[in-house]
Write a protein that holds these residues in place. Structure first.
Motif, PDB file in Angstrom:
ATOM      1  N   ARG A  32       0.849  -1.200   0.000  1.00 55.99           N
ATOM      2  CA  ARG A  32       0.000   0.000   0.000  1.00 55.99           C
ATOM      3  C   ARG A  32       0.884   1.249   0.000  1.00 55.99           C
ATOM      4  O   ARG A  32       1.883   1.315   0.724  1.00 55.99           O
ATOM      5  CB  ARG A  32      -0.841   0.004   1.282  1.00 55.99           C
ATOM      6  CG  ARG A  32      -1.818   1.128   1.395  1.00 55.99           C
ATOM      7  CD  ARG A  32      -2.538   1.054   2.718  1.00 55.99           C
ATOM      8  NE  ARG A  32      -1.856   1.864   3.715  1.00 55.99           N
ATOM      9  CZ  ARG A  32      -1.967   3.180   3.807  1.00 55.99           C
ATOM     10  NH1 ARG A  32      -2.726   3.835   2.962  1.00 55.99           N
ATOM     11  NH2 ARG A  32      -1.314   3.854   4.742  1.00 55.99           N
ATOM     12  N   LEU A  33       0.495   2.226  -0.839  1.00 54.24           N
ATOM     13  CA  LEU A  33       1.218   3.496  -0.859  1.00 54.24           C
ATOM     14  C   LEU A  33       0.783   4.299   0.368  1.00 54.24           C
ATOM     15  O   LEU A  33      -0.400   4.631   0.505  1.00 54.24           O
ATOM     16  CB  LEU A  33       0.853   4.243  -2.144  1.00 54.24           C
ATOM     17  CG  LEU A  33       1.696   5.442  -2.521  1.00 54.24           C
ATOM     18  CD1 LEU A  33       3.162   5.064  -2.653  1.00 54.24           C
ATOM     19  CD2 LEU A  33       1.209   6.031  -3.839  1.00 54.24           C
ATOM     20  N   ALA A  34       1.742   4.558   1.263  1.00 53.28           N
ATOM     21  CA  ALA A  34       1.358   5.216   2.524  1.00 53.28           C
ATOM     22  C   ALA A  34       1.744   6.688   2.538  1.00 53.28           C
ATOM     23  O   ALA A  34       1.126   7.493   3.221  1.00 53.28           O
ATOM     24  CB  ALA A  34       2.026   4.498   3.689  1.00 53.28           C
ATOM     25  N   GLY A  35       2.770   7.045   1.784  1.00 47.02           N
ATOM     26  CA  GLY A  35       3.177   8.448   1.818  1.00 47.02           C
ATOM     27  C   GLY A  35       4.145   8.753   0.697  1.00 47.02           C
ATOM     28  O   GLY A  35       4.714   7.851   0.087  1.00 47.02           O
ATOM     29  N   GLU A  36       4.291  10.030   0.406  1.00 47.82           N
ATOM     30  CA  GLU A  36       5.218  10.414  -0.659  1.00 47.82           C
ATOM     31  C   GLU A  36       6.160  11.493  -0.161  1.00 47.82           C
ATOM     32  O   GLU A  36       5.835  12.243   0.762  1.00 47.82           O
ATOM     33  CB  GLU A  36       4.452  10.870  -1.896  1.00 47.82           C
ATOM     34  CG  GLU A  36       3.544  12.076  -1.655  1.00 47.82           C
ATOM     35  CD  GLU A  36       3.042  12.661  -2.964  1.00 47.82           C
ATOM     36  OE1 GLU A  36       2.209  12.011  -3.586  1.00 47.82           O
ATOM     37  OE2 GLU A  36       3.488  13.764  -3.340  1.00 47.82           O
TER      38      GLU A  36
END
Ligand code: BTN
Length: 351
Positions: free
Chosen positions: A82-86
């Motif tokens: 899962r993409l949690a932050g950038e």
């Protein structure tokens, strides 16, 4: 780091517009688009492996590559990835993934550091780069503002963006270009951040709560009254706390993060902003927008009804700001009741 919403499990579909051959050629960006599409949900590692005809170890190594590029990707044994932050630093694969979400619209060049993104566009135009294109940088060493001023451009989460065009049309047709861009960008930022209080101080400053949020700088080369090249630059204070700015700027500056109370996803913002700028440019070269501009301006006019001083070369005028005319001039109601058209100048709000 700007966070994505907390994760959940959900079955995720393949991004529609990516063909299998493209996915196989560039698996990391395919994985990233899957994660972005799914966010805030997880994507199962076995679904990714199946789609890309790759082992789960292969998928893991792509994920590792994306992490090394600065993305925060959570892994769960049962749920997948899962993409949690950038990151606040610009990342080309992530920007491209967001651009593709909005259909890819133009080439983008990302720099860690440049003198000025407007100057970089100027150089690329001189080298015959295909237009339109965009240049973004994490930092500018000599960011330029209007009236020969500089634009404070530290690294760490602001937007410094310029686009290059070759309009080849009569200069008069683009006389309202910056105002039209400003109106559309202001409307977009209002919707992106969720507030109607973002305003424009004529002609090129975007404001929130009486403090400057963004500035625009348009530069053109004109030949026989025809605009050959056009550069539109915008600097937006996004994720860098303005308290860290030099004192004289901190007092008068605002940032999107101040309004939003949390970090902004800079790649999503940049990709959507590029799209708005390209659409506004298209409108400007193909339509007569005077009426729409003059009416729309009333929604965003920071100066409306305020007592102001205009410094125009060696002359100063005082009066009440009263909107704009069809040519984008600021209308100033003087004390004697006459209406003065201001074509350019430095504005000071008196009350
Ligand atoms: C102003 O408010 O005076 C205009 C500021 C414009 C700043 C932007 S940042 C990106 C682009 N590159 C520059 O050097 N200037 C513009």
């Amino acid at each position: 780091m700007a966070k994505y919403p907390a994760g959940k499990r959900k079955k995720v579909e393949t991004p529609e517009i990516v063909s299998r051959s493209k996915a196989e050629k560039d698996p990391s960006s395919y994985v990233l688009r899957m994660l972005l599409n799914a966010s805030p949900y997880y994507v199962s590692g076995s679904v990714l492996a199946q789609k890309l005809k790759m082992s789960r170890v292969g998928i893991w190594s792509r994920i590792d590559k994306l992490r090394k590029a600065g993305l925060t990707i959570e892994a769960s044994q049962n749920l997948g990835y899962r993409l949690a932050g950038e990151p606040n630093q610009l990342n080309l694969p992530l920007l491209n993934a967001w651009m593709k979400e909005n259909r890819k619209v133009c080439d983008v060049f990302i720099h860690n550091e440049v003198d000025s993104t407007n100057s970089e566009v100027e150089r690329l135009l001189a080298n015959n780069t295909k237009t339109p294109f965009a240049v973004l940088s994490n930092e500018q060493k000599r960011g330029r503002g209007r009236l020969g001023r500089s634009w404070h451009s530290p690294k760490g989460g602001n937007i410094y963006l310029s686009l290059g065009f070759r309009p080849n049309i009569q200069a008069i047709r683009l006389r309202n270009f910056t105002l039209w861009q400003g109106l559309n960008i202001c409307r977009f930022l209002r919707q992106f951040i969720g507030t109607e209080k973002i305003m424009i101080k004529w002609p090129n400053d975007i404001y929130f709560d009486g403090k400057k949020l963004a500035g625009m700088l348009t530069e053109a080369s004109i030949d026989c009254e025809s605009i050959r090249t056009l550069i539109f630059g915008i600097g937006i204070n996004v994720n860098i706390p303005t308290q860290h700015y030099p004192k004289n700027l901190a007092k008068h500056s605002n940032s999107l993060q101040n309004i939003n109370a949390e970090q902004i996803r800079i790649h999503e913002l940049a990709a959507k902003l590029i799209k708005i700028i390209l659409l506004s440019y298209k409108d400007c070269v193909s339509k007569n927008l005077e009426e729409e501009l003059v009416n729309g301006w009333t929604e965003v006019d920071e100066l409306s009804g305020k007592k102001i001083k205009v410094k125009c070369g060696k002359e100063n005028f005082q009066g009440k700001a009263s909107g704009i005319d069809n040519d984008g001039n600021l209308l100033l109601k003087l004390r004697n009741g006459r209406m003065k058209k201001v074509h350019s100048g430095e504005i000071e709000v008196l009350a």
